[in-house]
Design an enzyme around this catalytic site. Structure first.
Site, PDB file in Angstrom:
ATOM      1  CB  SER A 489      16.834 -29.262 -43.287  1.00  0.00           C
ATOM      2  OG  SER A 489      16.273 -30.558 -43.477  1.00  0.00           O
ATOM      3  CG  ASP A 500      12.495 -24.222 -58.195  1.00  0.00           C
ATOM      4  OD1 ASP A 500      13.442 -23.862 -58.539  1.00  0.00           O
ATOM      5  OD2 ASP A 500      12.459 -25.654 -57.608  1.00  0.00           O
ATOM      6  CE  LYS A 515      20.330 -33.735 -42.769  1.00  0.00           C
ATOM      7  NZ  LYS A 515      19.231 -34.220 -43.127  1.00  0.00           N
TER       8      LYS A 515
END
Length: 711
Positions: A489, A500, A515
């Site tokens: 999460s 990224d 999730k």
């Protein structure tokens, strides 16, 4: 039911009202902390009722909410109906201990009609299946009572298939008798083995077949099984129509996604265990799983979390109060087990559990209140001037008086490590199941100058991005983020963003939990208001309303965050994570946000390759990998021998194999570790244990070497 039909016509208006909180202008109020405790925000007094009009109404409310508010509504058609049918039978009798093949065939006439029942509020399938379930339960009680009245056969060579998916439903009463006889024999065998080989290191049992003590112990084992099964079935008999209906309606909810769930209007003691800080206990959430009570979650900062040996998924077998004789809890209802586990602060409880690898372990835990301080970020300086920060969970304002915020705490630790001369940082998010989304965005912002951290999408609305709230960078040097399959999460948001942007190298299991959805709780009473007052209480509904995405447009849903350097894990081949859940929402992509990755360290590719090479040849990681492969092979062996000699040989072989792989206690210090931020004097012993664990953690040591190569 003309009155009910008239009132249902007004539901479209109510649904429009329900949608209001989910509109974009109110979105900030609907994105909750990403870890939800089911039912924690509400409680209802139990009202027993056989009011079919009320149940029909709840079905319609759930149907309309799923179609109108759920993030990804699915067609209510024959395919949906078949999924609901199979899910419901799995909920009722997933182990195939009660229902015959003929029962399944009889109920199958409804298989493609449940979609129509759902939207119309038709309860005919529920009535028929519920009646059948009660009848088969009565038969099962008579069956096990009859079987346990006589000695079980331990001389005949045969085996029990323990994996229900590999067994067909018994075709008739004789086949069901045979299954229960083998099942109960396995239970008696297990008890006899534990008694015969009570001293686990001994190769000489206390008794064998033919020994005078064997018959007496076999009789005692059967008596105990009868007692346990009676208690189990007494608990089943306590289930009423409200419980049965919640099973039924949740089969519909589960066909949308695994996190959407209906909660009936009753107290939640059996589902949320009150040992989370307000009460003194071990700090674990327990749940019923057939005849077993299992560990559903562990409260960060609790007594069992600090003790470190109890894990999610462990099955409770026995509970002992200190040195007292352990009490068997297999077959007990969860609320009764709770009363045995819970106790006063400072007292000891000893839990005998069955681990994921099938081994049994006695875990002593001294009861205590949850120590929120144990959940706070803490740091240490390791060898080669590498800083280490551990964040067990994302928190905001745990204590009103101190206004603790994990984002600010991590900032403090980063500044302390920089002042101490850190040249690289390890940020440990292993086991971090998430928490506050704003805190996650703030923490990611410590490592990037500016830009989006995560994108959130709500059904029918434009994608919204959450940006780094503070310009500037707290740490722009080499960074490793440690993860595992329990990293979930909000933790995945941070790890994904730093990956990224090219700010961090992710080290850990192949991928994180996966999730990428957000749920919210809908209180049907509050939502319906005066429209349905005469039917209240109606219960509550938790449903998936949003999905979040990485800044590169990908998602952590199912995919998780994939590690750049993969560290073996003992349970890497055991089914775990969002991807293993039925009807989990699919992974997809959206357009990337406008973000600018940092320039890549020229040494990165070479350092990552060298790190993976070291991991692949490291003796400790090789041992872990071999163990995981052993467990994968063991998972395939689902047949349990029921002849005494075969059973003993099988059990002893497993125990010996586990011993070969168990080198946890043989680990020694492989680096130095010292506290940077001074701890409290009264916590000196706890800090010492924490530092010792850090020094001996092979994943931390490898991360140190990787960061050294980047300098």
């Amino acid at each position: 039911m003309p009155a009910l039909r008239h009132e249902l016509c007004t539901f479209g208006l109510m649904l429009a009202i329900l949608r209001i909180p989910f509109m974009k202008r109110n979105l900030k109020y609907t994105i909750p902390a990403l870890i939800l405790v089911a039912g924690a925000a509400f409680g209802f007094r139990y009202v027993q009722s056989a009011n079919t009009e009320k149940e029909s109404l709840v079905m319609r409310l759930v149907a309309e909410a799923l179609q109108g508010v759920h993030y990804q509504p699915r067609a209510i058609d024959d395919s949906f109906s078949e999924d609901v049918f199979n899910a419901y039978l799995e909920l009722l009798d997933g182990e195939k201990r009660f229902v015959y093949q003929s029962d399944f065939d009889r109920l199958a006439k409804h298989k493609l009609k449940l979609d129509d029942y759902f939207t119309s509020g038709d309860l005919s399938f529920f009535e028929e299946s519920s009646s059948l379930w009660k009848q088969r339960r009565i038969e099962a009680r008579r069956r096990y009572t009859r079987i346990l009245a006589k000695p079980v056969d331990l001389t005949k060579a045969r085996s029990l298939e323990t994996e229900a998916e590999k067994r067909a439903y018994p075709k008739d009463s004789a086949a069901m008798d045979a299954f229960w006889a083998d099942y109960l024999t396995s239970r008696v065998l297990d008890r006899l083995y534990d008694r015969a080989y009570e001293k686990k290191d001994s190769i000489n049992p206390a008794f064998l077949p033919g020994h005078p003590d064997f018959a007496a112990n076999e009789s005692e084992a059967r008596s105990k099984e009868l007692e346990i099964h009676n208690e189990w079935f007494d608990g089943l008999d306590e289930l009423d129509r409200t419980d049965d209906f919640s099973y039924y309606i949740n089969a519909y909810a589960a066909a949308f996604d695994p996190h959407t769930q209906y909660f009936p209007p009753q107290q939640q003691e059996a589902f949320e265990i009150e040992m989370t800080g307000q009460l003194e206990g071990i700090g674990a959430q327990l749940q019923q799983d057939g005849e077993f009570v299992t560990i559903a979650s562990i409260v960060t900062g609790s007594a069992c979390w600090r003790q470190g040996e109890l894990e999610v998924g462990d099955k409770l077998l026995k509970v002992a109060q200190g040195d007292a004789q352990p009490e068997d809890v297999v077959g007990m209802r969860v609320n009764k087990v709770v009363t045995k586990v819970r106790g006063k602060k400072g007292t000891e409880v000893r839990l005998t559990v069955r681990k994921k690898d099938g081994t049994e372990k006695v875990i002593p835990i001294v009861r205590d209140i949850v120590e929120m301080e144990a959940t706070f970020a803490r740091s240490a300086m390791l060898g080669n001037n590498i800083g280490y920060i551990r964040l067990p969970k994302f928190y905001v304002d745990f204590f009103d008086e101190s206004n603790r915020d994990c984002s600010e705490d991590v900032r403090t630790e980063l500044r302390a490590l920089k002042a101490a001369g850190a040249r690289g940082i390890i940020f440990d998010l292993r086991g971090n199941g998430g928490g506050s989304l704003p805190a996650a965005v703030g923490i990611a912002g410590h490592f990037i100058d500016k830009g989006p951290v995560v994108q959130v999408k709500t059904q029918g609305q434009r994608v919204r991005s959450y940006d780094d709230p503070t310009p500037g960078v707290e740490w722009d040097g080499p960074l490793v983020v440690l993860v595992d399959e329990s990293t979930a999460s909000a933790s995945e948001i941070v790890a994904a963003a730093l990956q990224d942007y090219g700010r961090a190298i992710i080290v850990g299991t192949t991928q994180t939990f996966g999730k990428g959805t957000v749920q919210n709780m809908m209180d049907f009473d509050r939502a319906a208001g005066p429209f349905y007052a005469k039917y209240q209480p109606l219960g509550a509904f938790k449903l998936t309303i949003q999905k979040y995405y990485r800044v590169n447009g990908g998602t952590t849903q199912l995919d998780g965050v994939r590690s750049d350097v993969v560290i073996p894990d003992a349970f890497q081949h055991v089914a775990y994570g969002e991807r293993e859940l039925d009807f989990a929402l699919a992974a997809d992509k959206i357009p990337a946000a406008a973000y600018k990755p940092v320039a890549e360290n020229s040494k990165r590719a070479q350092a990552v390759a060298a790190s993976q090479a070291r991991v692949n040849t490291n003796r400790e990681f090789t041992r872990i990998n071999d163990y995981s492969n052993y467990l994968r092979e063991q998972e395939k062996n689902t047949g349990l021998p029921l002849k005494w000699d075969d059973f003993v040989a099988d059990r002893r072989a497993s125990e010996e194999a586990i011993k070969r792989f168990d080198r946890e206690g043989a680990r020694t210090d492989t680096t130095v570790a010292t506290m940077v931020t001074p701890g409290k004097p009264e916590k000196a012993e706890e800090d010492r244990r924490w530092l010792r664990a850090v020094r001996r953690d092979p994943s931390i040591v490898e991360s140190m070497r990787l960061l050294t190569d980047l300098q």
